[in-house]
Motif scaffolding. Structure first.
Motif, PDB file in Angstrom:
ATOM      1  N   LYS A 126       0.826  -1.201   0.000  1.00 40.61           N
ATOM      2  CA  LYS A 126       0.000   0.000   0.000  1.00 40.61           C
ATOM      3  C   LYS A 126       0.863   1.255   0.000  1.00 40.61           C
ATOM      4  O   LYS A 126       0.584   2.224  -0.706  1.00 40.61           O
ATOM      5  CB  LYS A 126      -0.916  -0.003   1.236  1.00 40.61           C
ATOM      6  CG  LYS A 126      -2.366   0.056   0.924  1.00 40.61           C
ATOM      7  CD  LYS A 126      -3.180   0.133   2.199  1.00 40.61           C
ATOM      8  CE  LYS A 126      -4.627  -0.072   1.858  1.00 40.61           C
ATOM      9  NZ  LYS A 126      -5.479  -0.046   3.017  1.00 40.61           N
ATOM     10  N   GLU A 133       2.342   1.773  -3.403  1.00 42.30           N
ATOM     11  CA  GLU A 133       1.332   2.278  -4.323  1.00 42.30           C
ATOM     12  C   GLU A 133       1.078   3.760  -4.081  1.00 42.30           C
ATOM     13  O   GLU A 133       0.924   4.537  -5.012  1.00 42.30           O
ATOM     14  CB  GLU A 133       0.020   1.495  -4.164  1.00 42.30           C
ATOM     15  CG  GLU A 133       0.065   0.099  -4.732  1.00 42.30           C
ATOM     16  CD  GLU A 133      -1.199  -0.703  -4.452  1.00 42.30           C
ATOM     17  OE1 GLU A 133      -1.984  -0.323  -3.538  1.00 42.30           O
ATOM     18  OE2 GLU A 133      -1.388  -1.724  -5.133  1.00 42.30           O
ATOM     19  N   ARG A 134       1.051   4.156  -2.808  1.00 42.91           N
ATOM     20  CA  ARG A 134       0.861   5.568  -2.448  1.00 42.91           C
ATOM     21  C   ARG A 134       2.007   6.416  -2.993  1.00 42.91           C
ATOM     22  O   ARG A 134       1.799   7.496  -3.547  1.00 42.91           O
ATOM     23  CB  ARG A 134       0.766   5.691  -0.913  1.00 42.91           C
ATOM     24  CG  ARG A 134      -0.160   6.780  -0.460  1.00 42.91           C
ATOM     25  CD  ARG A 134      -0.346   6.857   1.036  1.00 42.91           C
ATOM     26  NE  ARG A 134      -0.965   5.659   1.590  1.00 42.91           N
ATOM     27  CZ  ARG A 134      -0.478   4.960   2.598  1.00 42.91           C
ATOM     28  NH1 ARG A 134       0.615   5.340   3.202  1.00 42.91           N
ATOM     29  NH2 ARG A 134      -1.082   3.889   3.028  1.00 42.91           N
TER      30      ARG A 134
END
Length: 140
Positions: free
Chosen positions: A131, A134-135
């Motif tokens: 995550k 991806e951020r």
């Protein structure tokens, strides 16, 4: 599944047989009543090919090996589940994977639970890192 591919004319001819419930281009689905009757006739000494011929099947169309293969499968099912085995859908029922060959002790159960816990914690950490990556990729 058979290597025989049925054309439209053959499928219609097979579907007209009262012992057939469905025909696709590669398989024939027989009615449960026919399966029960065929097994009973076989157990009385009738040959598989004779059973199929007597019930209106063209052996050249369905294949010479089909009667024997079907009766072999149906006999196994009949012995394992009786007549009801042909009327109920059993695929996927009761299969819980490979059964354990022995009963686990409390220590073994604890080790197994701890290993599963550790695996799940690693999976959570991995998803958190994913995550975050991806951020960071969206910011760029």
């Amino acid at each position: 599944m058979s290597k025989i591919i049925y054309n439209e004319l053959q499928r219609k001819q097979l579907e007209n047989n009262p012992n057939v419930s469905h025909v696709s281009d590669r398989s024939i689905t027989y009615k449960p009543e026919f399966k029960v009757q065929a097994v009973k006739e076989y157990l009385q000494g009738k040959l598989p090919m004779k059973i199929f011929i007597d019930h209106g099947f063209d052996i050249e169309m369905i294949g010479v090996d089909k009667p024997h293969a079907c009766l072999k499968r149906w006999r196994y099912s009949f012995e394992a589940h009786g007549e009801d085995g042909f009327y109920t859908e059993r695929r996927g029922k009761g299969s819980t994977g490979r059964p354990s060959s022995k009963e686990l002790t409390l220590e073994e159960k604890l080790k197994k639970a701890e290993a599963r816990n550790a695996f799940l914690e690693m999976e959570i950490d991995f998803l958190k890192k994913l995550k975050e990556l991806e951020r960071q990729a969206k910011k760029k």
